[in-house]
Motif scaffolding. Structure first.
Motif, PDB file in Angstrom:
ATOM      1  N   SER A  31       0.569  -1.036   0.132  1.00 31.83           N
ATOM      2  CA  SER A  31      -0.216  -0.223   0.103  1.00 31.83           C
ATOM      3  C   SER A  31       1.080   0.785   0.059  1.00 31.83           C
ATOM      4  O   SER A  31       0.523   1.991  -0.900  1.00 31.83           O
ATOM      5  CB  SER A  31      -0.917   0.047   0.916  1.00 31.83           C
ATOM      6  N   GLY A  35       1.799   1.249  -3.521  1.00 30.86           N
ATOM      7  CA  GLY A  35       0.634   2.666  -3.623  1.00 30.86           C
ATOM      8  C   GLY A  35       1.162   3.761  -4.094  1.00 30.86           C
ATOM      9  O   GLY A  35       0.095   4.638  -4.364  1.00 30.86           O
ATOM     10  N   ILE A  36       2.153   4.501  -3.228  1.00 29.92           N
ATOM     11  CA  ILE A  36       2.412   5.894  -2.874  1.00 29.92           C
ATOM     12  C   ILE A  36       3.900   6.289  -2.972  1.00 29.92           C
ATOM     13  O   ILE A  36       3.442   6.909  -3.552  1.00 29.92           O
ATOM     14  CB  ILE A  36       1.876   6.046  -1.272  1.00 29.92           C
ATOM     15  N   VAL A  39       4.971   4.160  -6.609  1.00 33.41           N
ATOM     16  CA  VAL A  39       3.917   4.652  -7.582  1.00 33.41           C
ATOM     17  C   VAL A  39       4.657   5.170  -9.172  1.00 33.41           C
ATOM     18  O   VAL A  39       5.087   4.189  -9.936  1.00 33.41           O
ATOM     19  CB  VAL A  39       3.037   5.785  -6.926  1.00 33.41           C
ATOM     20  N   PHE A  54      -0.702   2.366 -10.404  1.00 38.10           N
ATOM     21  CA  PHE A  54      -1.591   2.617 -10.509  1.00 38.10           C
ATOM     22  C   PHE A  54      -2.369   1.633  -9.758  1.00 38.10           C
ATOM     23  O   PHE A  54      -3.319   1.505  -8.506  1.00 38.10           O
ATOM     24  CB  PHE A  54      -2.381   3.031 -11.732  1.00 38.10           C
ATOM     25  N   ALA A  57      -2.301   0.933  -6.383  1.00 34.74           N
ATOM     26  CA  ALA A  57      -3.186   2.035  -5.506  1.00 34.74           C
ATOM     27  C   ALA A  57      -4.711   1.509  -5.509  1.00 34.74           C
ATOM     28  O   ALA A  57      -4.930   1.620  -3.985  1.00 34.74           O
ATOM     29  CB  ALA A  57      -2.896   3.396  -5.316  1.00 34.74           C
ATOM     30  N   GLN A  58      -5.327   1.114  -6.379  1.00 36.82           N
ATOM     31  CA  GLN A  58      -6.539   0.793  -6.764  1.00 36.82           C
ATOM     32  C   GLN A  58      -7.109  -0.586  -7.370  1.00 36.82           C
ATOM     33  O   GLN A  58      -8.335  -0.684  -6.706  1.00 36.82           O
ATOM     34  CB  GLN A  58      -7.034   1.635  -7.683  1.00 36.82           C
ATOM     35  N   GLN A  59      -6.459  -1.670  -7.188  1.00 40.46           N
ATOM     36  CA  GLN A  59      -6.175  -2.773  -6.661  1.00 40.46           C
ATOM     37  C   GLN A  59      -5.930  -4.071  -6.510  1.00 40.46           C
ATOM     38  O   GLN A  59      -5.881  -3.973  -5.324  1.00 40.46           O
ATOM     39  CB  GLN A  59      -7.000  -3.512  -8.569  1.00 40.46           C
TER      40      GLN A  59
END
Lengths: 88, 566
Positions: A31, A35-36, A39, A54, A57-59
């Motif tokens: 995460s 994700g951050i 990224v 991306f 982060a979203q899946q």
């Protein structure tokens, strides 16, 4: 005391905490890491039509979270049995 | 059949179902009222937790927010799911072994202090009330948009339903209605999403179609990035928030989730520790079904909307040729058009070319119409939104009533009341809470919407560190935990109040501490809480031996009994 000895209690707890920290490290990596923090780097990589960062982060992070919990459940059940502190 | 008739039918049938379940599962003792007798199977509890957790905001607003924020919307996706890992690994099993009814129970007993108990009760009630007012409002909004009754009438109808099953059934009634509500909600969310995914990308799974290609062969997300840049927005997959803020907001939401009383209390209802762990896993599975679909819906809806308004050739669509949903939703004020350049065409952009005002909620509510789905799907969305709002409201109301009857009266002011009397007080408290929540729903104080998001920051900076230290640091004493909670929540609340209410004009990145927005400040509050707790503990000595023995005893599952008040 439900443990055979104080040493057993301490060992059980150490193994539990080690497992927890290992899984939390993965939790953090998918995460906050993928994700951050990373990224932009990961976005250079294409993954099934997504930019990889991306997607994490979203899946991807969410799928990993589910796996982490069930791995924890399984490992903890085994650990409880090993030290004979499981429920009937 | 027309949409309105179908909506009445769907909503009516689901309401009858909820009431039927409430009558069948009414509570006979405080144990059943507070924790459903501690006998809820892990999978059912997972489903109930998911319904409890996913509010009107998750159902109606989240996809819309992501649609407008793109990558930045990921904070909600990761934040509101990642908290369950913390719950499963660090909180739920131990709190279940501890075997009491509420979070203040744990805080009060673990820190051997009535003051700690009272602080925890106040935090729990405050967090829950701000949250529940938003839910009642959500019920009213769904009623008014789909069933064409006033918002107030809608709220009153919602109150009556919740009153029925929360007051009668307590946790037992709520749990089994939440299971039904989850099914209604997820069906209502997934069906339109599958239709739209098929329509746009030919893939039946929205999660995969999200990465697929649209009709002309361009990948959907690439097309969306292109459209966004062309219209003056940030790239959809890149976002525009600073990284530190994204990091802190995500952390505040995750930790806040793990500290919310109405979520934690769900793990007291399962039979044993093993089930508490499993049930957190199931809860996340059920939540993830919606949370992995939402970002796909967000992307589909955005492409659809831009294409409809600006036209395939980006010249704008003539207003008289606009599809009926635009005119339908114009009357509700969710979408508006002002023909600034007088060419009779609508145009949507980030810069001066823009002629549209679009409310983010429309992305889910109007989605079935935008994609021209059959009427029954539209009616389904109405029933789903209602289920989402009612299930969360009921869970919160239970926390409020338990806090009053159990934590405040039984454990503090009136320790000698019998179980029957306590149950009566619990029902009365639930009834009063429903009325207050309804009042707040009809007359929302301006700050409710603002405050809901901050409930997370407050929970993160108060409950979470106190509980974690209570489990993992057995020598932590009451002085440390109490001062940590007070400092954490005061700092967080002050920062939020300053930027949101006292000086909203200053609420820009340049003025923020380390560039952290009020949404993310709870993370810093949490760090402060931990730091203060450790510092004060160093100065004041360890917790008493009997308390340390209790901590030892919650660290392994064997011997977990049913939850009890003693």
């Amino acid at each position: 005391m439900s443990f055979e000895s104080k040493e057993h209690a301490a060992k059980y707890w150490r193994e539990n905490v080690r497992l927890m920290l290992t899984l939390l490290a993965i939790w953090f990596a998918v995460s906050y890491g993928a994700g951050i923090l990373l990224v932009d780097v990961l976005n250079e990589i294409k993954f099934f039509g997504f930019k990889l960062g991306f997607w994490f982060a979203q899946q991807g992070a969410i799928y990993t979270f589910i796996v982490l919990i069930f791995v924890y459940v399984k490992k903890m059940n085994a650990l409880d049995k090993k030290y004979n502190v499981h429920e009937d | 059949m027309d949409i309105q008739l179908l909506s009445y039918l769907f909503v009516g049938v689901t309401f009858a179902l909820y009431i039927g379940i409430a009558v069948w599962s009414r509570a006979g003792s405080t144990n059943e009222f507070y924790v459903a007798g501690g006998g809820v199977p892990a999978v059912a509890n997972g489903m109930a937790t998911a319904a409890d957790w996913m509010s009107a905001a998750s159902f109606i607003s989240m996809a819309g927010i992501i649609s407008f924020l793109g990558y930045d919307g990921s904070v909600y996706l990761m934040g509101w799911t990642g908290g369950y890992v913390l719950l499963a690994l660090c909180l739920a099993p131990y709190l279940r072994k501890f075997g009491k009814f509420t979070v203040p129970d744990f805080i009060g007993d673990r820190y051997y202090s009535q003051a700690a108990r009272v602080i925890a009760v106040i935090c729990a009630i405050f967090v829950s009330f701000t949250y529940v007012a938003g839910q009642m409002r959500g019920v009213g909004v769904v009623f008014s948009r789909f069933l064409e009754v006033g918002v107030s009438t809608g709220v009153v109808i919602g109150m009556v339903i919740v009153f029925f099953y929360a007051v009668l059934g307590g946790m037992k009634g709520i749990t089994y209605t939440q299971v039904a509500q989850y099914c209604v909600m997820i069906f209502a969310y997934i069906v339109p999403a599958i239709f739209i995914s098929l329509l746009m990308t030919g893939n039946v799974f929205p999660q995969l179609g999200f990465g697929g290609s649209v009709g002309d062969g361009t990948p959907l997300l690439q097309k969306l990035d292109g459209l966004s840049t062309e219209l003056g927005f940030a790239q959809y997959t890149e976002g525009s928030k600073p990284m530190i803020d994204v990091f802190f907001i995500t952390a505040a939401l995750m930790v806040g989730t793990a500290g919310l009383p109405h979520v934690i209390v769900r793990f007291f209802t399962v039979p044993n520790v093993r089930d508490a762990r499993r049930s957190a896993g199931w809860a996340l599975v059920f939540i993830a079904i919606l949370y992995t679909t939402a970002p796909a819906v967000a992307a589909f809806a955005r492409v659809n909307m831009i294409n409809t308004i600006n036209g395939e050739n980006m010249q704008g669509t003539l207003y008289e040729d606009a599809p009926s949903w635009i005119k339908n939703w114009e009357t509700t004020g969710l979408i508006g058009w002002q023909d600034k350049n007088g060419d009779g065409r609508m145009f949507y952009a980030a810069d001066e070319r823009n002629e549209m005002t679009i409310d983010r909620d429309i992305m889910v509510l109007a989605n079935p119409e935008i994609a021209q789905l059959p009427n029954w799907v539209v009616a389904l969305v109405a029933a789903g939104g209602m289920a989402a709002a009612l299930s969360t409201a009921a869970g919160l109301l239970l926390v409020i009533s338990t806090s009053i009857s159990h934590d405040l009266l039984k454990r503090n002011l009136m320790p000698n009341i019998t179980d029957k009397q306590e149950l009566l007080f619990a029902r009365m408290a639930a009834a009063v809470a429903v009325v207050v929540a309804g009042y707040l729903g009809i007359n929302p104080p301006g700050f409710v919407a603002q405050v809901v998001a901050f409930a997370f920051g407050l929970a993160a900076s108060s409950f979470f560190p106190a509980i974690i230290l209570g489990i993992f640091h057995k020598k932590m004493n009451k002085e440390g935990a109490l001062s940590g909670m007070v400092v954490g929540i005061t700092f967080t609340a002050a920062y939020i109040i300053y930027f949101k209410f006292i000086n909203p004009g200053a609420n820009v990145a340049d003025n923020w501490l380390f560039g952290i927005s009020p949404e993310g400040i709870g993370t810093l509050g949490m760090i402060l809480n931990f730091a203060v707790a450790f510092g004060v503990h160093k100065l004041t000595g360890d917790a008493p031996d009997n308390v340390q023995d209790i901590v030892e005893s919650i660290r392994f599952p064997k011997g977990s009994g049913a939850a009890s008040s003693h």
